[in-house]
Design an enzyme around this catalytic site. Structure first.
Site, PDB file in Angstrom:
ATOM      1  N   ASP A   8      34.016  44.327  29.693  1.00 56.58           N
ATOM      2  CA  ASP A   8      33.901  42.828  30.478  1.00 56.58           C
ATOM      3  C   ASP A   8      32.706  42.226  29.847  1.00 56.58           C
ATOM      4  O   ASP A   8      32.114  43.335  29.145  1.00 56.58           O
ATOM      5  CB  ASP A   8      33.683  43.847  32.014  1.00 56.58           C
ATOM      6  CG  ASP A   8      32.896  42.674  32.804  1.00 56.58           C
ATOM      7  OD1 ASP A   8      34.176  41.434  32.777  1.00 56.58           O
ATOM      8  OD2 ASP A   8      32.907  42.819  33.429  1.00 56.58           O
ATOM      9  N   LEU A   9      32.200  41.166  30.688  1.00 55.01           N
ATOM     10  CA  LEU A   9      31.030  40.039  29.417  1.00 55.01           C
ATOM     11  C   LEU A   9      30.374  40.212  31.117  1.00 55.01           C
ATOM     12  O   LEU A   9      29.066  41.098  31.271  1.00 55.01           O
ATOM     13  CB  LEU A   9      31.438  39.622  29.867  1.00 55.01           C
ATOM     14  CG  LEU A   9      30.166  38.268  29.486  1.00 55.01           C
ATOM     15  CD1 LEU A   9      29.798  38.407  28.164  1.00 55.01           C
ATOM     16  CD2 LEU A   9      30.877  36.441  28.678  1.00 55.01           C
ATOM     17  N   ASP A  10      30.532  39.596  32.492  1.00 54.51           N
ATOM     18  CA  ASP A  10      29.417  39.112  33.383  1.00 54.51           C
ATOM     19  C   ASP A  10      29.211  40.849  34.122  1.00 54.51           C
ATOM     20  O   ASP A  10      29.828  41.278  34.690  1.00 54.51           O
ATOM     21  CB  ASP A  10      29.723  38.674  34.396  1.00 54.51           C
ATOM     22  CG  ASP A  10      30.380  37.117  33.440  1.00 54.51           C
ATOM     23  OD1 ASP A  10      29.567  36.668  32.555  1.00 54.51           O
ATOM     24  OD2 ASP A  10      31.772  36.422  33.888  1.00 54.51           O
ATOM     25  N   THR A  16      24.704  38.246  34.078  1.00 50.72           N
ATOM     26  CA  THR A  16      25.643  36.926  34.364  1.00 50.72           C
ATOM     27  C   THR A  16      26.383  37.199  35.278  1.00 50.72           C
ATOM     28  O   THR A  16      26.389  36.601  36.540  1.00 50.72           O
ATOM     29  CB  THR A  16      26.482  35.955  33.385  1.00 50.72           C
ATOM     30  OG1 THR A  16      27.266  37.011  33.232  1.00 50.72           O
ATOM     31  CG2 THR A  16      25.917  35.152  32.044  1.00 50.72           C
ATOM     32  N   LYS A  44      33.416  40.022  42.325  1.00 46.87           N
ATOM     33  CA  LYS A  44      33.022  39.926  40.707  1.00 46.87           C
ATOM     34  C   LYS A  44      34.233  40.585  40.414  1.00 46.87           C
ATOM     35  O   LYS A  44      35.409  40.747  40.218  1.00 46.87           O
ATOM     36  CB  LYS A  44      32.194  41.564  40.722  1.00 46.87           C
ATOM     37  CG  LYS A  44      30.675  41.304  40.907  1.00 46.87           C
ATOM     38  CD  LYS A  44      30.172  43.092  40.851  1.00 46.87           C
ATOM     39  CE  LYS A  44      28.542  41.983  41.321  1.00 46.87           C
ATOM     40  NZ  LYS A  44      27.839  43.564  41.228  1.00 46.87           N
ATOM     41  N   SER A 115      36.991  39.032  29.285  1.00 46.68           N
ATOM     42  CA  SER A 115      36.053  38.131  30.639  1.00 46.68           C
ATOM     43  C   SER A 115      36.845  37.438  31.568  1.00 46.68           C
ATOM     44  O   SER A 115      37.782  36.148  30.536  1.00 46.68           O
ATOM     45  CB  SER A 115      34.968  38.275  29.976  1.00 46.68           C
ATOM     46  OG  SER A 115      34.506  36.999  31.356  1.00 46.68           O
ATOM     47  N   ALA A 116      37.064  37.644  32.844  1.00 45.77           N
ATOM     48  CA  ALA A 116      37.736  36.516  33.509  1.00 45.77           C
ATOM     49  C   ALA A 116      37.228  34.560  33.524  1.00 45.77           C
ATOM     50  O   ALA A 116      37.796  33.914  34.228  1.00 45.77           O
ATOM     51  CB  ALA A 116      38.238  36.715  34.469  1.00 45.77           C
ATOM     52  N   LYS A 146      42.621  39.682  37.165  1.00 47.89           N
ATOM     53  CA  LYS A 146      42.259  41.309  37.888  1.00 47.89           C
ATOM     54  C   LYS A 146      41.822  41.469  38.864  1.00 47.89           C
ATOM     55  O   LYS A 146      42.034  40.342  39.931  1.00 47.89           O
ATOM     56  CB  LYS A 146      40.638  41.787  37.402  1.00 47.89           C
ATOM     57  CG  LYS A 146      40.115  41.252  35.308  1.00 47.89           C
ATOM     58  CD  LYS A 146      38.572  41.083  35.161  1.00 47.89           C
ATOM     59  CE  LYS A 146      38.751  40.921  34.105  1.00 47.89           C
ATOM     60  NZ  LYS A 146      36.821  41.329  33.647  1.00 47.89           N
ATOM     61  N   GLU A 170      33.814  48.068  32.686  1.00 46.29           N
ATOM     62  CA  GLU A 170      33.238  47.078  33.966  1.00 46.29           C
ATOM     63  C   GLU A 170      32.642  47.130  34.644  1.00 46.29           C
ATOM     64  O   GLU A 170      32.151  48.532  35.180  1.00 46.29           O
ATOM     65  CB  GLU A 170      35.354  48.273  34.634  1.00 46.29           C
ATOM     66  CG  GLU A 170      35.830  46.237  33.961  1.00 46.29           C
ATOM     67  CD  GLU A 170      35.740  44.489  34.562  1.00 46.29           C
ATOM     68  OE1 GLU A 170      34.808  44.142  34.860  1.00 46.29           O
ATOM     69  OE2 GLU A 170      36.318  43.610  34.566  1.00 46.29           O
ATOM     70  N   ASP A 171      32.487  45.958  35.460  1.00 44.36           N
ATOM     71  CA  ASP A 171      31.055  46.447  36.747  1.00 44.36           C
ATOM     72  C   ASP A 171      31.767  46.181  37.776  1.00 44.36           C
ATOM     73  O   ASP A 171      31.154  46.393  38.825  1.00 44.36           O
ATOM     74  CB  ASP A 171      30.132  45.437  36.360  1.00 44.36           C
ATOM     75  CG  ASP A 171      30.029  43.687  36.560  1.00 44.36           C
ATOM     76  OD1 ASP A 171      31.661  43.709  35.943  1.00 44.36           O
ATOM     77  OD2 ASP A 171      30.024  42.929  37.343  1.00 44.36           O
TER      78      ASP A 171
END
Ligand code: B16
Ligand code: MG
Length: 219
Positions: A8-10, A16, A44, A115-116, A146, A170-171
């Site tokens: 995942d990115l953020d 971010t 998130k 990433s979404a 997600k 994932e966060d």
């Protein structure tokens, strides 16, 4: 056998998640809606329009705006968010992430991004880490947000790796659920209570080493 790690990115590669929070909070305040970090956990990993819907529902304002007005509100949040990410540099990578990407490359483990965010390409560019990714899923082409597994399954497909050989990182609660629905091994980064469904949890990315991932995966 571990063949790919899908990130995942953020909130995982860079913070971010904090910028999304700041931008949504400002918009919400303009609408007379207050929300805290506990509520923010529910945003998130969730798409832009769905996040707006959840904020409006929190304020009991679901019926107040037309579809066009909602588009405008989401656009406003995104403009603020874009301002916040415009100043990002490679220094904004979270601790240990660059070492992890390097080590995965050395070990021939494939690297994907799920990433979404429609701003993911910009953020990856600002962080100057595009070269590490074997595939980046285009969020604009994903139909189901997600916790639906679509984005993680798409990443695995693009990497030509079976989901059972993938680790997802994932966060977000919704993200951990998406990874598990995709039949992958789910690593959660962040609050142990919020992410308790994950197969393995680290509190910060500094603990997210290649060795730790391998040990957890084969445990
Ligand atoms: P955008 P991730 C998600 O990214 C964020 O967690 C979520 O807060 C955001 O609303 C979503 O992307 C959409 O982002 O408005 O930039 O298209 O965590 O899946 O990397
Ligand atoms: Mg995230």
């Amino acid at each position: 056998q571990l063949k790919a790690v899908i990130f995942d990115l953020d909130g995982v590669i860079t913070d971010t998640a904090e910028y999304h929070f700041i931008a949504w909070k400002q918009l919400a305040e303009e609408l007379g809606i207050t929300f805290d970090r506990t509520f923010n956990e529910q945003l998130k990993g969730v798409s832009r329009m769905e996040s707006l819907e959840r904020i409006l529902a929190l304020g009991g304002q679901t019926e107040r705006y037309t579809a066009a007005e909602k588009e405008a509100l989401a656009h406003k949040k995104n403009e603020h968010y874009k301002q916040l990410i415009a100043r990002m540099t490679p220094n904004d990578l979270l601790p240990g992430i660059l070492d992890l990407l390097r080590e995965l490359k050395r070990e021939n483990v494939k690297i994907g991004l799920a990433s979404a965010s429609k701003n993911a390409f910009t953020v990856i560019e600002r962080l100057q880490i595009g070269e590490y990714f074997d595939t980046i899923v285009d969020a604009a082409k994903i139909k189901h947000s997600k916790p639906h597994p679509e984005i993680f399954l798409t990443a695995a497909k693009q990497l030509q790796v079976d989901p059972s050989a993938c680790v997802g990182v994932e966060d977000a609660q919704a993200g951990v659920a998406a990874i598990q629905a995709a039949n992958m091994f789910a690593i959660g980064v962040g609050d142990k209570e919020a992410l308790k469904e994950a197969d393995y949890i680290v509190e910060t990315t500094a603990e997210l080493t290649y060795d730790a991932i391998v040990r957890a995966f084969y445990r």
